[in-house]
Design a protein around this motif. Structure first.
Motif, mmCIF file in Angstrom:
data_model
loop_
_atom_site.group_PDB
_atom_site.id
_atom_site.type_symbol
_atom_site.label_atom_id
_atom_site.label_comp_id
_atom_site.label_asym_id
_atom_site.label_seq_id
_atom_site.Cartn_x
_atom_site.Cartn_y
_atom_site.Cartn_z
ATOM 1 N N LYS A 286 -5.331 -29.448 -8.249
ATOM 2 C CA LYS A 286 -4.248 -28.633 -8.810
ATOM 3 C C LYS A 286 -3.213 -28.312 -7.740
ATOM 4 N N GLN A 287 -3.691 -27.991 -6.537
ATOM 5 C CA GLN A 287 -2.779 -27.677 -5.439
ATOM 6 C C GLN A 287 -1.897 -28.890 -5.114
ATOM 7 N N MET A 288 -2.497 -30.086 -5.106
ATOM 8 C CA MET A 288 -1.729 -31.306 -4.854
ATOM 9 C C MET A 288 -0.698 -31.523 -5.959
ATOM 10 N N TRP A 289 -1.116 -31.296 -7.209
ATOM 11 C CA TRP A 289 -0.205 -31.466 -8.337
ATOM 12 C C TRP A 289 0.983 -30.520 -8.217
ATOM 13 N N GLU A 290 0.736 -29.278 -7.812
ATOM 14 C CA GLU A 290 1.803 -28.298 -7.675
ATOM 15 C C GLU A 290 2.792 -28.723 -6.600
ATOM 16 N N GLN A 291 2.284 -29.345 -5.547
ATOM 17 C CA GLN A 291 3.171 -29.787 -4.477
ATOM 18 C C GLN A 291 4.069 -30.942 -4.938
ATOM 19 N N GLU B 160 -14.094 -26.669 -6.878
ATOM 20 C CA GLU B 160 -13.337 -26.811 -5.628
ATOM 21 C C GLU B 160 -12.447 -28.045 -5.687
ATOM 22 N N LYS C 260 7.063 -30.448 -7.753
ATOM 23 C CA LYS C 260 8.321 -29.801 -7.362
ATOM 24 C C LYS C 260 9.398 -30.848 -7.163
ATOM 25 N N ARG D 254 -9.549 -27.305 -7.860
ATOM 26 C CA ARG D 254 -8.576 -26.455 -7.160
ATOM 27 C C ARG D 254 -7.708 -27.293 -6.218
ATOM 28 N N GLN D 255 -8.357 -28.193 -5.484
ATOM 29 C CA GLN D 255 -7.627 -29.055 -4.551
ATOM 30 C C GLN D 255 -6.654 -29.963 -5.306
#
Length: 302
Positions: free
Chosen positions: A293-298, A287, A301, A290-291
């Protein structure tokens, strides 16, 4: 009972506790040195009245050691180190006393503001005292308009500068958490409810960090690898009452906790960034991955 009188009780407890044992003569001298005295001496009879009131209000016993002279001390010091409402009240008034004695430094003492919500406390506590059903209008963050329904108020809890209500919702036969700052209206009805004899409010939250207490989440052993710098903070302010340090190294420490990892716990771990790594359980580690990775994706950009 006036706030001024309560402040005097708190002053008495603090003065005796910090001294480790003090004579009545020394206590009277310290009293005259405090702003609370306003230059008025404290009579021995008044002292004993306060001593009795302190025991009744805060459960703190002020006893007298007669060997080697009459010295007053706190007989149950563990009460000052424990948790609970009385200790919280004592701490609150203690801070209030300290700030009042240095009110000339007002612009140099910065505090945190508490959001709206505490104004609902008086009516809620009165309803809890009489076990009365309350009708609330609740404005959720996820709805455009407020909803009105009845609940059985079981307890209130503070978490991160906000007050919350734990209540039984007869509409869907379950326990629910309501943020007081989102209660738009509250009305106490004439109907009463039966508080379960075996319900323990502290026990309800004991396996969780924070206010979200999803009983469907399993209790697990959590292992955290914490940087040496961050470890100092966790030692001084544990995340959970079950926390214990199982390893200590120059660069990091490993802490073990037994709890039900819910959303509030995730958020707290994320707030520490790279200073904390979840080693176990694997589900929590995934978890956090996942969190992250989501921050990294944001942030990657353009």
């Amino acid at each position: 009972m006036s706030k001024n009188l309560i402040n005097k009780y708190v002053w008495l407890v603090e003065t005796i506790y910090q001294s480790g044992g003090i004579s009545l003569k020394e206590l009277k001298e310290k009293w005259l040195q405090s702003d609370l005295s306003e230059g008025t001496k404290i009579a021995e009879r008044t002292f004993h009245k306060w001593r009795i009131a302190v025991e009744e209000m805060f459960g703190i016993i002020i006893d007298c050691e007669r060997v080697g002279g009459y010295h007053y001390y706190i007989a149950n010091e563990e009460e000052l180190r424990g948790g609970g409402l009385r200790n919280w009240l004592l701490d609150t008034f203690s801070v209030s006393n300290t700030l009042m004695e240095h009110k000339n430094l007002g612009k140099r003492i910065l505090t945190e503001s508490i959001p709206y919500g505490h104004e609902q406390l008086p009516e809620l506590l009165a309803a809890m005292n009489d076990n009365r059903v309350v009708s609330i209008t609740y404005q959720s963050y996820w709805r455009e308009s407020g909803a009105m329904f009845e609940v059985h108020p079981y307890c209130v809890k503070m978490f991160k500068q906000r007050w919350y209500l734990l209540a039984y919702s007869p509409g869907d036969d379950r326990m629910r958490i309501y943020a007081l700052d989102r209660i738009r209206d509250i009305d106490t009805t004439e109907r009463t409810f039966q508080m379960p004899d075996d319900f323990d409010p502290a026990g309800f939250f004991s396996d969780f960090y924070g206010i979200i207490a999803d009983q469907e989440i399993s209790k697990e052993t959590v292992l955290l690898k914490v940087s040496a710098d961050q470890s100092h903070y966790l030692r001084s302010l544990p995340l959970h009452h079950s926390q214990r340090e199982v390893e200590r190294h120059d660069e990091y420490s490993i802490f073990e906790l037994r709890l039900r990892p819910a959303y509030d716990f995730y958020m707290e771990l994320l707030s520490m960034g790279g200073a904390v790594e979840v080693l176990a359980p694997q589900g929590l580690r995934e978890e956090m991955r996942r969190q992250a990775k989501q921050m990294w994706e944001q942030y990657r950009k353009k």
